[in-house]
Design a protein around this motif. Structure first.
Motif, PDB file in Angstrom:
ATOM      1  N   PRO A 197      28.867  -2.196  -1.850  1.00  0.00           N
ATOM      2  CA  PRO A 197      28.212  -2.776  -3.020  1.00  0.00           C
ATOM      3  C   PRO A 197      29.190  -3.327  -4.060  1.00  0.00           C
ATOM      4  O   PRO A 197      28.892  -4.327  -4.723  1.00  0.00           O
ATOM      5  CB  PRO A 197      27.394  -1.608  -3.577  1.00  0.00           C
ATOM      6  N   LEU A 198      30.369  -2.740  -4.193  1.00  0.00           N
ATOM      7  CA  LEU A 198      31.352  -3.244  -5.154  1.00  0.00           C
ATOM      8  C   LEU A 198      31.886  -4.622  -4.742  1.00  0.00           C
ATOM      9  O   LEU A 198      32.418  -5.358  -5.566  1.00  0.00           O
ATOM     10  CB  LEU A 198      32.511  -2.240  -5.286  1.00  0.00           C
ATOM     11  N   GLY A 199      31.740  -4.969  -3.483  1.00  0.00           N
ATOM     12  CA  GLY A 199      32.137  -6.290  -3.006  1.00  0.00           C
ATOM     13  C   GLY A 199      33.597  -6.430  -2.637  1.00  0.00           C
ATOM     14  O   GLY A 199      34.067  -7.531  -2.322  1.00  0.00           O
ATOM     15  N   ARG A 200      34.325  -5.349  -2.655  1.00  0.00           N
ATOM     16  CA  ARG A 200      35.748  -5.397  -2.276  1.00  0.00           C
ATOM     17  C   ARG A 200      36.176  -4.011  -1.830  1.00  0.00           C
ATOM     18  O   ARG A 200      35.515  -3.018  -2.143  1.00  0.00           O
ATOM     19  CB  ARG A 200      36.619  -5.867  -3.446  1.00  0.00           C
ATOM     20  N   VAL A 201      37.307  -3.971  -1.125  1.00  0.00           N
ATOM     21  CA  VAL A 201      37.887  -2.672  -0.768  1.00  0.00           C
ATOM     22  C   VAL A 201      38.669  -2.143  -1.970  1.00  0.00           C
ATOM     23  O   VAL A 201      38.937  -2.878  -2.927  1.00  0.00           O
ATOM     24  CB  VAL A 201      38.791  -2.781   0.475  1.00  0.00           C
ATOM     25  N   ALA A 202      39.037  -0.869  -1.924  1.00  0.00           N
ATOM     26  CA  ALA A 202      39.797  -0.273  -3.030  1.00  0.00           C
ATOM     27  C   ALA A 202      41.247  -0.738  -2.994  1.00  0.00           C
ATOM     28  O   ALA A 202      41.771  -1.134  -1.950  1.00  0.00           O
ATOM     29  CB  ALA A 202      39.742   1.252  -2.926  1.00  0.00           C
TER      30      ALA A 202
END
Ligand SMILES: NC(=O)c1ccc[n+]([C@@H]2O[C@H](COP(=O)([O-])OP(=O)(O)OC[C@H]3O[C@@H](n4cnc5c(N)ncnc54)[C@H](OP(=O)(O)O)[C@@H]3O)[C@@H](O)[C@H]2O)c1
Length: 236
Positions: A197-202
């Motif tokens: 959901p954040l749209g990117r990896v950490a």
């Protein structure tokens, strides 16, 4: 000054953790399979005595006192079900040894060290979202090792809190630790972003922020906690 041993500090999450701890004024000893500089001890965890040799050398270089151990080193290695029986077993045993048994050996030496000193200490384990969610069909061993690490962490936290020995675990989701592009490809391609959901990896620095907090700042009552960092791709 706080003496901290960080395993797997040559790159990725471990490097970010070691850098941030040094920025906070800690005395950091790193580790990798090869000695890169005089602040890195070489130890290949596929060799059973290597974790003990690492612990003893780190203790000597620190003058006999280690305050925090960060169990970060790990291997993410795929083995398909179709591999030969012996290859599948070999890869299972390597991953379990490197990702779980080595962390257990080091944790045992740390707990005994702190018990002997009567000093207390902190363990920080870099596990994975895979501990709870599982991983791909080629990664039974990785998920099992990371799940084992969480169970080991909880056991240590419950067993030794009375001695001031605190244990924290972090369960990152996908974290970009290699050159752009290679990373997503190695984890199955850009499609995996659709599941976050954040749209990117950490970023490794985000996981390091949490590890530094656990190493230095987390209140003792947090011992036993498992902290997720996965962009809400697995909420529980
Ligand atoms: N990246 C992710 O998406 C992700 C997600 C969840 C959890 N994690 C966990 O976070 C930790 C760090 O991951 P990362 O992505 O930063 O890894 P990485 O960039 O691949 O770095 C791995 C580190 O572990 C060391 N290592 C590898 N094999 C070893 C062995 N046989 N013996 C001793 N050390 C060994 C490496 O040393 P050399 O440089 O000498 O090889 C390196 O310092 C791992 O435990 C991983 O499972 C990562």
């Amino acid at each position: 000054m706080t003496n901290i041993l960080v395993t797997g500090s040559s790159r990725g999450i471990g490097q970010a953790i070691a850098d941030q701890l040094a920025d906070r004024g800690c005395n950091v000893m790193g580790h990798a399979t090869r000695a890169l500089d005089d602040r890195t001890i070489a130890a290949d965890f596929s060799d059973p005595p290597a974790p003990q040799q690492l612990w003893e050398e780190a203790l000597e270089r620190f003058g006999g006192r280690i305050d925090v151990l960060v169990n970060n080193a790990g291997l993410f290695d795929a083995v398909p079900l179709e591999a030969s029986d012996i290859e599948w077993l070999d890869r299972w045993e390597d991953t379990l040894r490197i990702n779980l048994t080595a962390a257990a050996q080091l944790s045992r030496f740390a707990v005994r060290h702190w018990q002997e000193r009567g000093s207390g200490g902190r363990l920080v384990h870099i596990s994975s979202r895979a501990a709870y969610r599982g991983d791909s069909p080629a990664h039974w061993h990785y998920a099992a090792a990371k799940g084992g690490m969480v169970a080991m962490h909880k056991t240590i936290a419950r067993g030794y809190a009375k001695d001031g020995i605190l244990s924290f675990a972090i369960t990152p989701g996908f974290t970009d630790t290699s050159m752009a592009g290679d990373y997503l490809q190695s984890r199955g391609g850009p499609g995996l972003l659709a599941d976050i959901p954040l749209g990117r990896v950490a970023e490794p620095e985000e996981i390091a922020d949490i590890a530094v907090f656990c190493s230095l700042d987390a209140p003792p009552s947090m011992t036993g906690a498992v902290i997720d960092a996965n962009g809400a791709s697995f909420v529980r």
